[in-house]
Design an enzyme around this catalytic site. Structure first.
Site, PDB file in Angstrom:
ATOM      1  N   GLY A 312      48.077  38.409  37.779  1.00 35.60           N
ATOM      2  CA  GLY A 312      47.462  38.619  38.930  1.00 35.60           C
ATOM      3  C   GLY A 312      47.826  40.010  39.410  1.00 35.60           C
ATOM      4  N   GLY A 314      47.560  42.325  43.151  1.00 36.95           N
ATOM      5  CA  GLY A 314      47.023  42.631  44.598  1.00 36.95           C
ATOM      6  C   GLY A 314      47.447  43.805  45.118  1.00 36.95           C
ATOM      7  N   GLY A 315      47.284  44.102  46.572  1.00 36.55           N
ATOM      8  CA  GLY A 315      47.590  45.278  47.152  1.00 36.55           C
ATOM      9  C   GLY A 315      48.942  45.468  47.182  1.00 36.55           C
ATOM     10  CG  PHE A 316      53.402  43.342  47.381  1.00 41.39           C
ATOM     11  CD1 PHE A 316      54.222  44.090  48.492  1.00 41.39           C
ATOM     12  CD2 PHE A 316      54.380  42.979  46.611  1.00 41.39           C
ATOM     13  CE1 PHE A 316      55.320  44.272  48.740  1.00 41.39           C
ATOM     14  CE2 PHE A 316      55.573  43.139  46.849  1.00 41.39           C
ATOM     15  CZ  PHE A 316      56.318  43.714  47.628  1.00 41.39           C
ATOM     16  N   GLY A 317      51.132  44.653  44.713  1.00 38.52           N
ATOM     17  CA  GLY A 317      51.543  44.981  43.219  1.00 38.52           C
ATOM     18  C   GLY A 317      51.063  44.052  42.268  1.00 38.52           C
ATOM     19  CB  VAL A 319      51.382  38.466  40.421  1.00 35.34           C
ATOM     20  CG1 VAL A 319      51.996  37.090  40.842  1.00 35.34           C
ATOM     21  CG2 VAL A 319      50.970  38.917  41.956  1.00 35.34           C
ATOM     22  CE  LYS A 333      52.110  37.112  45.723  1.00 34.29           C
ATOM     23  NZ  LYS A 333      50.919  37.322  45.438  1.00 34.29           N
ATOM     24  CG  ASP A 429      44.107  40.686  52.266  1.00 28.60           C
ATOM     25  OD1 ASP A 429      42.823  40.740  52.571  1.00 28.60           O
ATOM     26  OD2 ASP A 429      44.699  41.245  51.205  1.00 28.60           O
TER      27      ASP A 429
END
Length: 623
Positions: A312, A314-317, A319, A333, A429
């Site tokens: 995956g 996401g905005g954090f980075g 996965v 993550k 979010d």
């Protein structure tokens, strides 16, 4: 016109409308004995999906006939779903004395009494608080003359509020868990003739002010309080000293022996546990099995096989899937280079998040801050996210009951973040991809706390809005003011996804899209409830449950944040939706026979539903 709600008719106060689900104009008239009694003859438009009221006056008669009449331009027959009747009765008793009322309310609050202790303690007489006896003088306020709270589960010391009931004659506090000494103010109640303090945990001497029990003016009971001295401070003192010395001589050696055995047992257990860990992991990777700890970058490379399997982003980075030495799967993550999270800030937040545990939150088992490498290590959720189950081609369609359970789980997770965490956490979010599912389709909120923990104030100003388009609170987007109600808005969008199976932004044409909330609102305005429900559920749901859930979702996404419910209120409403759905057990599903079950027919239904979107998308759209 379709109306779904309640009409409340009252003698002297007219009528109320509650929970109308139609915005069509209608008028309400009531007649008694062929006479027009109501003054509300003008057309009335109830607010969509919300409670409202209006009132008039009628003469007090024995019977009423209530009619719901549609206006001339209404196209459908009005429906009255339920009605409640109230009769206003005059109250002849005077309200309770203000001092007594304050004392009783303070007692109720301090001890948490869960009887019928609400409103005025004495008036009306038929609804006086349980355990109270009041005097009702014709021209003066009622006074409390007797209070029986025996076996009420009272715990703690005897409250000084009892001393404010200055007309009290009988007081029964027996069979509770009251502790401490007997207060002197009880003996200062001028009219007290009966006091029962038996079967509690009271200790000490009986105050001099209560010694009038010896001359017969007060009936005092203090039995079954092991440490009460009835004959002054010296009573039983020598026996207590002897018993105390004997008790010390017996207990101290026993405690010492037990302590020695406990210490030896813990040392032996720690030694054996260390050997087992070294055998299983080797000396270098021994710490990889620990939870809520800081991992090194080298350990994460080993756990994820050099970050070989990305599951995956996401905005954090990104996965990555990884495996601990004990075989447990984890999701790692890793912070992207574009992430704005600072190292010091990240470390403080990560340590805070490892202390947050709830059954509906994805567990954070560790983190990494190794030079410039920042990462979070979570328990891996094998069933993926909610969005894949709603719109994925491979997953089995979720039933309405399963969707309600998922919504309730997610709501409880957010409720915990908002209420139980100190300081409170705002997710910022909430979306269907951040709701992960367990093997039994239980829901857990993911990616909470990747922004700063929310402060003590109820609002906060951010430099730029965080969130995902379609789920983003418009008030937050415009003002940069963030609050728990921003999560409520986003959750309302997720709830609409669960009902409709559609994404937050629904394409109408190549250049025009409509928000799922706008589409649902337009469909309900046209009375087309069935058209918004996910066709993959093939009618296997209770229509009342879906109606209530749709109303709740639209309530959550109101533009003004203060008008939205709290997550605690959302949880309560979802439980009611689930109860409505569960009532279908043993009876026919409300629309099951009307929905196709063959594959080709289902496809035709989906095509027809797509046509409905274009038909009702005449309102405000997103370009």
């Amino acid at each position: 016109m379709t109306a779904y709600g309640r009409v409340t008719t009252q003698s002297q106060t007219g009528m109320k409308y509650l929970q109308h689900l139609s915005s069509r104009i209608m008028s309400l008239m009531c007649t008694t004995c062929h006479q027009l009694l109501c003054k509300m003859q003008q057309p009335y438009t109830p607010p969509f999906l919300f409670a409202d009221s209006f009132s008039g006056f009628v003469q007090g008669l024995a019977s009423y006939s209530v009619s719901l009449v549609a206006t001339e331009n209404a196209t459908l027959t009005p429906i009255l779903n339920a009605m409640e009747m109230y009769l206003v009765e005059p109250i002849t008793e005077v309200a309770t004395d203000s001092g007594d009322a304050r004392a009783m309310m303070s007692i109720q609050e301090n001890f948490g009494v869960e009887k019928n202790w609400m409103g005025d303690p004495c008036a009306p007489k038929a609804f006086a608080w349980i355990g109270l006896t009041c005097s009702y003088p014709p021209a003066h306020a009622s006074k409390i003359t007797a209070l029986n709270v025996s076996s009420f589960g009272l715990a703690g010391t005897i409250s000084t509020d009892f001393g404010d009931l200055n007309a009290l004659q009988y007081l029964d506090l027996s069979n509770n868990n009251l502790s401490g000494t007997i207060p002197n103010f009880l003996g200062q109640l001028p009219f007290l003739i009966f006091l029962d303090l038996s079967s509690n945990d009271l200790y000490g001497t009986i105050p001099d002010s209560l010694q009038k029990s010896q001359n017969g003016t007060l009936s005092l009971r203090v039995g079954n309080n092991a440490n009460i001295c009835a004959n002054g401070t010296a009573c039983g003192s020598s026996r207590k000293k002897i018993n105390g010395a004997l008790l010390a001589a017996i207990v101290i050696p026993i405690v010492a022996v037990i302590a020695i055995f406990v210490v030896l047992f813990l040392l032996l257990r720690q030694k054996l546990k260390g050997k087992d860990k070294r055998k299983a992991t080797g000396p270098e990777d021994e710490s990889a099995l620990l939870e809520n700890r800081e991992f090194s970058y080298r350990e994460l490379k080993y756990i994820t096989s050099n970050y070989s399997q990305e599951i995956g982003k996401g905005g954090f980075g990104a996965v990555f899937l990884g495996y601990l030495k004990n075989g447990n799967s984890v999701a790692v993550k890793v912070r992207s280079d574009s992430s704005s999270q600072g190292g010091k800030e990240f470390l403080a937040e990560a340590r805070h998040l490892t202390r947050i545990h709830h059954k509906n939150l994805v567990s954070l088992i560790g983190y990494c801050k190794d030079k410039n490498h920042l990462a979070l290590v979570y328990v891996y959720m094998p069933k993926g996210n909610l969005q894949n189950h709603l719109r994925g081609s491979t997953s089995k369609p979720l039933t309405w009951e399963q969707r309600l359970h998922i919504a309730l789980d997610a709501a409880q997770g957010l409720e915990y973040l908002h209420i139980a965490c100190k300081p409170a956490l705002i997710h910022r979010d909430v979306k269907s991809t951040n709701i992960l599912l367990t093997t039994d389709l239980g829901a857990k909120i993911a990616d909470f706390g990747l922004t700063k923990a929310f402060g003590d104030s109820k609002t906060h100003i951010t430099t730029e809005p965080a969130g995902t388009m379609g789920y983003l609170d418009p008030e937050y987007f415009c003002s940069y003011h963030i609050s728990e109600k921003s999560d409520v808005y986003s959750f309302g969008v997720v709830l609409l996804e669960l009902i409709t199976g559609r994404p937050p932004i629904i394409p109408v044409s190549d250049s025009v899209s409509v928000h799922v909330g706008e589409w649902v609102q337009q469909s309900l305005d046209h009375g087309a409830m069935e058209s918004i429900v996910d066709a993959r559920m093939v009618g296997d749901y209770d229509m009342n449950s879906v109606w209530k859930a749709a109303g709740l979702a639209l309530h959550c996404k109101l533009e003004v944040s203060r008008e939205r419910p709290t997550m605690a209120e959302v949880v309560a409403q979802l439980k009611e939706c689930l109860e409505l759905e569960n009532r279908l057990d043993g009876r026919q599903r409300s629309l099951g026979s009307n929905f196709p079950r063959e594959g080709s027919a289902l496809e035709a239904e989906e095509e027809q539903q797509g046509g409905d979107i274009q038909a009702v998308a005449a309102g405000p759209a997103m370009r």
